[in-house]
Motif scaffolding. Structure first.
Motif, PDB file in Angstrom:
ATOM      1  N   UNK A  75       0.669  -1.167  -0.024  1.00 48.72           N
ATOM      2  CA  UNK A  75      -0.003  -0.206  -0.138  1.00 48.72           C
ATOM      3  C   UNK A  75       0.791   1.229   0.025  1.00 48.72           C
ATOM      4  N   UNK A  76       1.992   1.361   1.080  1.00 49.16           N
ATOM      5  CA  UNK A  76       2.287   2.732   1.355  1.00 49.16           C
ATOM      6  C   UNK A  76       2.981   3.386  -0.044  1.00 49.16           C
ATOM      7  N   UNK A  77       3.828   2.769  -0.904  1.00 52.83           N
ATOM      8  CA  UNK A  77       4.737   3.701  -1.804  1.00 52.83           C
ATOM      9  C   UNK A  77       3.345   4.063  -2.943  1.00 52.83           C
ATOM     10  N   UNK A 117      -7.535   4.767  -4.753  1.00 52.46           N
ATOM     11  CA  UNK A 117      -8.649   3.874  -4.744  1.00 52.46           C
ATOM     12  C   UNK A 117      -8.447   2.476  -4.955  1.00 52.46           C
ATOM     13  N   UNK A 118      -7.518   2.211  -5.986  1.00 55.62           N
ATOM     14  CA  UNK A 118      -7.303   0.624  -6.098  1.00 55.62           C
ATOM     15  C   UNK A 118      -6.436   0.241  -4.766  1.00 55.62           C
ATOM     16  N   UNK A 119      -5.483   1.023  -4.566  1.00 50.77           N
ATOM     17  CA  UNK A 119      -4.544   0.628  -3.275  1.00 50.77           C
ATOM     18  C   UNK A 119      -5.081   0.429  -1.954  1.00 50.77           C
ATOM     19  N   UNK A 120      -5.947   1.331  -1.670  1.00 50.21           N
ATOM     20  CA  UNK A 120      -6.794   1.339  -0.225  1.00 50.21           C
ATOM     21  C   UNK A 120      -7.811   0.128  -0.177  1.00 50.21           C
ATOM     22  N   UNK A 121      -8.516  -0.134  -1.307  1.00 49.83           N
ATOM     23  CA  UNK A 121      -9.428  -0.959  -1.466  1.00 49.83           C
ATOM     24  C   UNK A 121      -8.955  -2.410  -1.610  1.00 49.83           C
ATOM     25  N   UNK A 188      -1.302  -0.388   9.421  1.00 48.39           N
ATOM     26  CA  UNK A 188      -1.206  -1.631   9.499  1.00 48.39           C
ATOM     27  C   UNK A 188      -1.261  -2.246   8.134  1.00 48.39           C
ATOM     28  N   UNK A 189      -0.401  -3.072   7.405  1.00 46.47           N
ATOM     29  CA  UNK A 189      -0.395  -3.637   6.243  1.00 46.47           C
ATOM     30  C   UNK A 189      -0.749  -5.104   6.651  1.00 46.47           C
ATOM     31  N   UNK A 190      -1.789  -5.721   5.720  1.00 52.19           N
ATOM     32  CA  UNK A 190      -1.985  -7.032   5.913  1.00 52.19           C
ATOM     33  C   UNK A 190      -1.128  -7.953   5.367  1.00 52.19           C
ATOM     34  N   UNK A 191      -0.783  -8.754   5.995  1.00 50.18           N
ATOM     35  CA  UNK A 191       0.040  -9.896   5.146  1.00 50.18           C
ATOM     36  C   UNK A 191      -0.562 -10.618   3.915  1.00 50.18           C
ATOM     37  N   UNK A 192       0.277 -11.145   2.735  1.00 48.91           N
ATOM     38  CA  UNK A 192      -0.211 -11.634   1.876  1.00 48.91           C
ATOM     39  C   UNK A 192      -0.216 -13.009   2.033  1.00 48.91           C
ATOM     40  N   UNK A 193      -1.252 -13.783   1.588  1.00 45.64           N
ATOM     41  CA  UNK A 193      -1.310 -15.306   1.732  1.00 45.64           C
ATOM     42  C   UNK A 193      -1.103 -16.136   0.562  1.00 45.64           C
ATOM     43  N   UNK A 194      -0.759 -15.093  -0.562  1.00 42.07           N
ATOM     44  CA  UNK A 194      -0.340 -15.812  -1.883  1.00 42.07           C
ATOM     45  C   UNK A 194       0.270 -14.881  -2.681  1.00 42.07           C
ATOM     46  N   UNK A 195       1.365 -15.317  -3.597  1.00 38.89           N
ATOM     47  CA  UNK A 195       2.236 -14.221  -4.138  1.00 38.89           C
ATOM     48  C   UNK A 195       1.319 -13.392  -5.175  1.00 38.89           C
ATOM     49  N   UNK A 330      -6.663 -16.299  -6.094  1.00 39.87           N
ATOM     50  CA  UNK A 330      -5.640 -15.689  -4.974  1.00 39.87           C
ATOM     51  C   UNK A 330      -4.198 -14.912  -5.412  1.00 39.87           C
ATOM     52  N   UNK A 331      -3.988 -13.949  -4.788  1.00 39.75           N
ATOM     53  CA  UNK A 331      -2.725 -13.271  -5.108  1.00 39.75           C
ATOM     54  C   UNK A 331      -3.207 -12.149  -6.285  1.00 39.75           C
ATOM     55  N   UNK A 332      -4.441 -12.313  -6.993  1.00 36.67           N
ATOM     56  CA  UNK A 332      -4.688 -11.408  -8.124  1.00 36.67           C
ATOM     57  C   UNK A 332      -5.781 -10.395  -7.991  1.00 36.67           C
ATOM     58  N   UNK A 333      -5.985  -9.959  -7.000  1.00 41.35           N
ATOM     59  CA  UNK A 333      -7.280  -9.175  -6.488  1.00 41.35           C
ATOM     60  C   UNK A 333      -6.842  -7.566  -6.835  1.00 41.35           C
ATOM     61  N   UNK A 334      -5.518  -7.413  -6.800  1.00 42.08           N
ATOM     62  CA  UNK A 334      -5.408  -5.895  -7.401  1.00 42.08           C
ATOM     63  C   UNK A 334      -5.416  -6.086  -8.780  1.00 42.08           C
ATOM     64  N   UNK A 335      -4.823  -7.048  -9.375  1.00 36.88           N
ATOM     65  CA  UNK A 335      -5.139  -7.108 -10.932  1.00 36.88           C
ATOM     66  C   UNK A 335      -6.510  -7.169 -11.375  1.00 36.88           C
TER      67      UNK A 335
END
Length: 389
Positions: A75-77, A117-121, A188-195, A330-335
């Motif tokens: 998220x942060x950058x 918007x994409x980053x926060x969601x 707080x940044x959530x851990x990623x469970x999938x690459x 999994x791991x592709x929600x941002x995409x």
């Protein structure tokens, strides 16, 4: 000492909500101010439509790539880059007032807000569970409603009071405050469970071949069209029938009040309608609003229609975002958010030009009615999935 209780969901999300609200204030206020400033500079309606479409041009081209990047880096950058881009976009019209500068400001303003918007969601989707995700997205949507109400009202009153240039100077303060919140508060940044972010370009079609994913993309794009065309066509229609900037801002703000009201009622709504039923009803009601809007010039009726439209569209975002995270691999929600953003922004790039040209050639009533017809078709499409659930 007894162990401290875990913070509530609202407290966990508060820093991200504050950042999002401040940047959204600049975006919603700037979007209205850009249109009204272009009209004040005697730009024709088709140019105003082009300017509005530029809000979505870079998001259309970059969303998928940026979504993969968000999956990789978190998220942060991206959030810092997004806030800085929004600040520059709101500052430019205050420094160099001209139609070409307004067009450049539109591109920066739209790109910065899209990235945030994409980053926060995406971050909220990772930090919540299946049981809390709709509630988390509803809280974010409530925050959005606050800035949806205040942004246009602030812009309209400021334009009438201090002029267009100083209005943009005022709006630039909001992203600067957001940057301060982001730096000062520990989010707080959530851990990623999938690459994440490893999918190749060829696998993009995997998302589009999934019938449920594809349906979410199509329906959310239509709903976004209904929302964004409201912010374009209402200022143009208001100016055509002689309303002041303050009155136009109040109409837009009434829409935002309604989104806040309906999001407060989301727990009740969820007990009676599932996600697809909610989206189907929203498309149908929004189509009816656009059918009626150009038939009146009475301000109370315009306020009432704006309020109904806000009720209709305001309840959809938590449902859509929850569906995106539930259906995405999994791991592709941002995409997946990036694909959704690309589809939405493609329509937002071309439709303001189309409707602006239609408004210039035939008047605003055919533009409203054409949009109503498109949304009516979307209602029939969404009904198929609401019956399948």
């Amino acid at each position: 000492m007894p162990p401290s209780s875990p913070p509530s969901l609202a407290r966990q999300l508060l820093p991200m909500m504050a950042v999002l609200v401040l940047v959204h204030l600049a975006f919603t206020g700037g979007r209205v101010a850009l249109s009204l400033y272009a009209i004040a500079l005697h730009a024709p309606t088709v140019v105003v439509g082009l300017q509005v479409s530029l809000l979505s041009l870079l998001p259309m081209l970059l969303s998928v790539r940026l979504g993969r990047w968000i999956d990789r880096v978190g998220m942060k950058r991206p959030a810092r880059i997004a806030i800085a881009t929004t600040a520059v976009g709101t500052a430019l019209p205050a420094l160099w007032p001209s139609v070409p500068v307004l067009c450049a400001a539109s591109m920066l303003l739209g790109s910065g807000f899209m990235l945030l918007h994409m980053t926060v969601y995406n971050e909220v989707g990772h930090s919540s569970t299946d049981q809390t995700r709709v509630r988390a997205f509803t809280l974010l949507a409530l925050a959005f409603s606050t800035s949806t109400v205040l942004g246009p009202v602030i812009a309209g009153i400021a334009i009438d009071s201090i002029g267009h240039r100083w209005t943009f100077a005022l709006l630039v303060l909001f992203p600067l405050l957001a940057l301060g919140v982001l730096v000062a508060l520990r989010i707080r940044v959530a851990p990623r469970n999938a690459p994440g972010g490893i999918a190749g370009a060829g696998r993009l079609m995997d998302l589009l071949r999934n019938p449920r994913m594809r349906a979410v993309f199509v329906v959310s794009g239509l709903l976004s069209m209904g929302w964004d065309m409201f912010t374009f066509m209402v200022p143009v229609q208001g100016a055509r029938i002689g309303l002041s900037a303050s009155t136009i801002g109040l109409i837009m703000g009434c829409f935002g009040v309604a989104t806040f009201v309906v999001r407060l009622a989301m727990p009740v709504l969820q007990r009676h309608l599932n996600e697809w039923q909610t989206l189907t009803w929203s498309l149908g009601i929004t189509a009816a609003v656009y059918l009626l809007f150009p038939l009146t010039t009475a301000v109370p009726m315009l306020l009432a229609l704006a309020f109904v439209n806000g009720l209709s569209l305001g309840c959809t975002q938590p449902m859509v975002m929850s569906l995106v995270h539930a259906v995405a691999p999994p791991g592709r929600s941002g995409e997946a958010l990036g694909v959704r953003s690309t589809i939405m922004n493609a329509s937002q790039v071309f439709l303001p030009i189309l409707f602006g040209g239609l408004g210039s050639a035939a008047g605003m009533a055919p533009a409203f009615w054409t949009l109503a017809a498109i949304l009516s078709g979307g209602t029939a499409y969404a009904r198929r999935f609401s019956r399948a659930e």
